[in-house]
Design a protein around this motif. Sequence first.
Motif, PDB file in Angstrom:
ATOM      1  N   LEU A  31       0.870  -1.406  -0.045  1.00  0.00           N
ATOM      2  CA  LEU A  31      -0.169   0.407   0.490  1.00  0.00           C
ATOM      3  C   LEU A  31       1.061   1.741  -0.255  1.00  0.00           C
ATOM      4  N   PHE A  32       2.082   0.604   1.051  1.00  0.00           N
ATOM      5  CA  PHE A  32       2.397   2.372   0.381  1.00  0.00           C
ATOM      6  C   PHE A  32       3.725   2.591  -0.641  1.00  0.00           C
ATOM      7  N   PHE A  33       3.934   2.013  -1.522  1.00  0.00           N
ATOM      8  CA  PHE A  33       4.900   1.937  -2.845  1.00  0.00           C
ATOM      9  C   PHE A  33       3.515   2.293  -3.603  1.00  0.00           C
ATOM     10  N   VAL A  34       2.086   1.621  -3.268  1.00  0.00           N
ATOM     11  CA  VAL A  34       0.963   2.475  -4.514  1.00  0.00           C
ATOM     12  C   VAL A  34       0.782   4.256  -4.212  1.00  0.00           C
ATOM     13  N   ILE A  35       0.225   4.282  -2.251  1.00  0.00           N
ATOM     14  CA  ILE A  35       0.599   5.351  -2.915  1.00  0.00           C
ATOM     15  C   ILE A  35       1.731   6.561  -3.148  1.00  0.00           C
ATOM     16  N   MET A  36       3.201   6.090  -3.094  1.00  0.00           N
ATOM     17  CA  MET A  36       3.862   6.346  -3.703  1.00  0.00           C
ATOM     18  C   MET A  36       3.942   6.627  -5.459  1.00  0.00           C
ATOM     19  N   GLY A  37       3.128   5.758  -6.377  1.00  0.00           N
ATOM     20  CA  GLY A  37       3.043   5.891  -7.000  1.00  0.00           C
ATOM     21  C   GLY A  37       2.530   6.876  -7.704  1.00  0.00           C
ATOM     22  N   ALA A  38       0.719   6.849  -6.979  1.00  0.00           N
ATOM     23  CA  ALA A  38      -0.145   7.400  -7.059  1.00  0.00           C
ATOM     24  C   ALA A  38       0.509   8.992  -6.685  1.00  0.00           C
ATOM     25  N   VAL A  39       1.542   9.791  -5.787  1.00  0.00           N
ATOM     26  CA  VAL A  39       1.739  10.604  -5.864  1.00  0.00           C
ATOM     27  C   VAL A  39       2.995  11.448  -6.913  1.00  0.00           C
ATOM     28  N   VAL A  40       3.612  10.161  -7.657  1.00  0.00           N
ATOM     29  CA  VAL A  40       3.946  10.065  -8.898  1.00  0.00           C
ATOM     30  C   VAL A  40       3.409  10.551 -10.268  1.00  0.00           C
ATOM     31  N   GLN A  58      -9.791  -1.183  -1.736  1.00  0.00           N
ATOM     32  CA  GLN A  58     -10.520  -0.056  -2.593  1.00  0.00           C
ATOM     33  C   GLN A  58      -9.492   1.135  -2.488  1.00  0.00           C
ATOM     34  N   PHE A  59      -8.283   0.804  -1.327  1.00  0.00           N
ATOM     35  CA  PHE A  59      -8.033   2.326  -1.212  1.00  0.00           C
ATOM     36  C   PHE A  59      -6.256   1.845  -1.472  1.00  0.00           C
ATOM     37  N   PHE A  60      -6.135   0.701  -2.084  1.00  0.00           N
ATOM     38  CA  PHE A  60      -5.064   0.067  -3.105  1.00  0.00           C
ATOM     39  C   PHE A  60      -5.038   1.032  -4.918  1.00  0.00           C
ATOM     40  N   GLY A  61      -5.716   1.684  -4.843  1.00  0.00           N
ATOM     41  CA  GLY A  61      -5.857   2.887  -6.017  1.00  0.00           C
ATOM     42  C   GLY A  61      -7.284   3.686  -5.675  1.00  0.00           C
ATOM     43  N   GLY A  62      -7.737   3.582  -7.445  1.00  0.00           N
ATOM     44  CA  GLY A  62      -8.716   3.928  -7.860  1.00  0.00           C
ATOM     45  C   GLY A  62      -9.275   5.926  -7.619  1.00  0.00           C
ATOM     46  N   THR A  63     -10.695   6.146  -7.384  1.00  0.00           N
ATOM     47  CA  THR A  63     -10.704   7.827  -7.045  1.00  0.00           C
ATOM     48  C   THR A  63     -10.080   8.117  -5.993  1.00  0.00           C
ATOM     49  N   SER A  64     -10.625   6.649  -5.405  1.00  0.00           N
ATOM     50  CA  SER A  64      -9.756   6.963  -3.393  1.00  0.00           C
ATOM     51  C   SER A  64      -8.592   7.499  -3.043  1.00  0.00           C
ATOM     52  N   LEU A  65      -7.822   7.051  -3.368  1.00  0.00           N
ATOM     53  CA  LEU A  65      -6.340   6.846  -3.166  1.00  0.00           C
ATOM     54  C   LEU A  65      -5.910   8.355  -3.933  1.00  0.00           C
ATOM     55  N   LEU A  66      -6.442   8.841  -5.746  1.00  0.00           N
ATOM     56  CA  LEU A  66      -5.952   9.991  -5.672  1.00  0.00           C
ATOM     57  C   LEU A  66      -6.350  11.345  -5.152  1.00  0.00           C
ATOM     58  N   VAL A  82      -4.320  11.813  -2.229  1.00  0.00           N
ATOM     59  CA  VAL A  82      -3.545  11.549  -2.363  1.00  0.00           C
ATOM     60  C   VAL A  82      -2.866  13.350  -3.226  1.00  0.00           C
ATOM     61  N   GLY A  83      -3.866  13.976  -3.612  1.00  0.00           N
ATOM     62  CA  GLY A  83      -4.062  15.227  -4.061  1.00  0.00           C
ATOM     63  C   GLY A  83      -4.901  15.761  -2.840  1.00  0.00           C
ATOM     64  N   VAL A  84      -5.696  16.353  -2.532  1.00  0.00           N
ATOM     65  CA  VAL A  84      -5.371  17.045  -1.342  1.00  0.00           C
ATOM     66  C   VAL A  84      -4.600  16.624  -0.082  1.00  0.00           C
ATOM     67  N   VAL A  85      -3.847  15.839   0.250  1.00  0.00           N
ATOM     68  CA  VAL A  85      -2.665  15.762   0.865  1.00  0.00           C
ATOM     69  C   VAL A  85      -1.836  16.697   0.470  1.00  0.00           C
ATOM     70  N   LEU A  86      -1.058  16.107  -0.203  1.00  0.00           N
ATOM     71  CA  LEU A  86      -0.589  16.888  -1.297  1.00  0.00           C
ATOM     72  C   LEU A  86      -1.058  18.656  -1.171  1.00  0.00           C
ATOM     73  N   ASP A  87      -2.259  18.915  -1.393  1.00  0.00           N
ATOM     74  CA  ASP A  87      -2.287  20.391  -1.781  1.00  0.00           C
ATOM     75  C   ASP A  87      -2.715  20.847  -0.096  1.00  0.00           C
ATOM     76  N   GLN A  90       5.095  20.158  -3.439  1.00  0.00           N
ATOM     77  CA  GLN A  90       3.957  20.840  -4.816  1.00  0.00           C
ATOM     78  C   GLN A  90       2.476  20.203  -4.359  1.00  0.00           C
ATOM     79  N   GLY A  91       1.395  20.729  -4.990  1.00  0.00           N
ATOM     80  CA  GLY A  91      -0.020  20.654  -4.790  1.00  0.00           C
ATOM     81  C   GLY A  91      -0.404  20.074  -5.892  1.00  0.00           C
ATOM     82  N   ARG A  92      -1.261  19.668  -6.463  1.00  0.00           N
ATOM     83  CA  ARG A  92      -2.231  19.732  -7.806  1.00  0.00           C
ATOM     84  C   ARG A  92      -2.299  20.590  -8.318  1.00  0.00           C
ATOM     85  N   ALA A  93      -2.637  21.862  -8.205  1.00  0.00           N
ATOM     86  CA  ALA A  93      -2.462  22.831  -8.847  1.00  0.00           C
ATOM     87  C   ALA A  93      -1.841  24.116  -9.218  1.00  0.00           C
ATOM     88  N   ASN A  94      -0.879  23.287  -8.468  1.00  0.00           N
ATOM     89  CA  ASN A  94       0.518  24.092  -7.979  1.00  0.00           C
ATOM     90  C   ASN A  94       1.281  23.705 -10.056  1.00  0.00           C
TER      91      ASN A  94
END
Length: 439
Positions: free
Chosen positions: A215-224, A389-397, A400-405, A429-433
């Motif tokens: 799950l950690f590596f999947v989150i890192m992939g979503a960040v990338v 469901q936390f391994f991907g999909g809309t929930s994960l993205l 990740v996006g809100v936390v980065l923002d 850097q956030g999504r909108a940056n």
Amino acid sequence: MNRLITTFKNIFAIDELRGRILNTLLFITAFRLGSAIVLPGVDPNKLNLNPQGLLGLLDTFLGGAFSKASIFALGIMPYISASIAIQLLTLALPYFQKMQKEGESGRKRLNQITRVLTIGVTAVQAVTYVRTTIPAEALLIDRGLFTISSLFILTAGTIFCMWLGERITDKGIGNGISMIIMIGIVSRLPGAIYGEALSRGTGGSLIFVLELVGLFFVIMGAVVLTQAVRRIPIQYAKQVIGNKVVGGQRQYLPLKLNAAGVMPIIFAQALMFIPTYVAGLFAEKSDFAASVQNAFQSYTTWQYNLLFSLLIIIFTFFYTAISVNPVQIADDMKRSGGFIPGVKPGIQTSEYIGTVLDRITLPGAVMLAIVAILPAIANLLGMTSGFAQFFGGTSLLIMVGVVLDTLQQVESYLLMRRYEGLMKSGRVQGRANSETVAA
């Protein structure tokens, strides 16, 4: 650890930032309390709702409020639907395009239209929800009276959620609407982890640890995927204004690998019920239709995931095309005296940007499709559906996006007050940056 403690001290040492964080926590608490209040006239003990597909995704966004028949059962989703509709209208109708170009006054008028449309969308969805979702055995009052009362309560609940989102944006840490959705998703994470740990038992501790590492590596992939950009160099010509020479510097135009965000997944998810519905009309007369219906009833079949992936790739190109306009970018560059080295300003610049955008959108769309089907793969590997469901999909993205923002907002406050940022090197850097970076 000392650096982490120091960072927290610096965060709460800033009066404005501390107040915004406390306001955000207060608004989030109000949202979570409202999500636990059941509609009047419903016996929660007789509710046995287990929404699947698009409704299951909606229930995830709302933190289970949909399946609990809460007063926030529709949450902020009608507002999002209205916002998407207005966004599409600004691309299709000159009237809305004109308002969009009117600056602050036009933006206020569009927001007002969005709010009014939200009320209409909520009213329609509220009647549909109470008529098709709440079973008769769970009602304590007459169905007609319950429908009328729930119509007003659910509409008021959505308006209140919309107000909370706006207050989080104005008085809190920002990204109010996205923050409410993220909190609904995250609220189910502890229960999902606990349920997965129980399913593994004491003998499956090693497998559970490996799942957490995965799950950690999947989150890192979503960040990338969220952060990756293709930077196109832009050179600005020198201009003499008065006694000063301006321009002559090189900057970069950042084109995001995934400019469409999570919208392609949402659009594709909304259409995935069609094969099952159409096949169901002919299932009794055709064995092929019956097999198609069975294949698309589960989100873990290869037929479902193949079609789902193709739809995501198609919608990624579609949404990127309507959200990023190479012609407008080229015109703005030309007016400001900028040009891409080796490319003529005007049409050739727009064609060059469009070509680069197409080339990076394809791998972005494929990566987005892979992220979208990871929950199905995780479920096939033996994980519980709630944890998978936390391994991907809309929930994960979204998470990740809100936390980065949010981290970007906090770091901006720290840097303005001359404190150290959240990272030893670089900046969050956030999504909108999408700011350009000077060479």
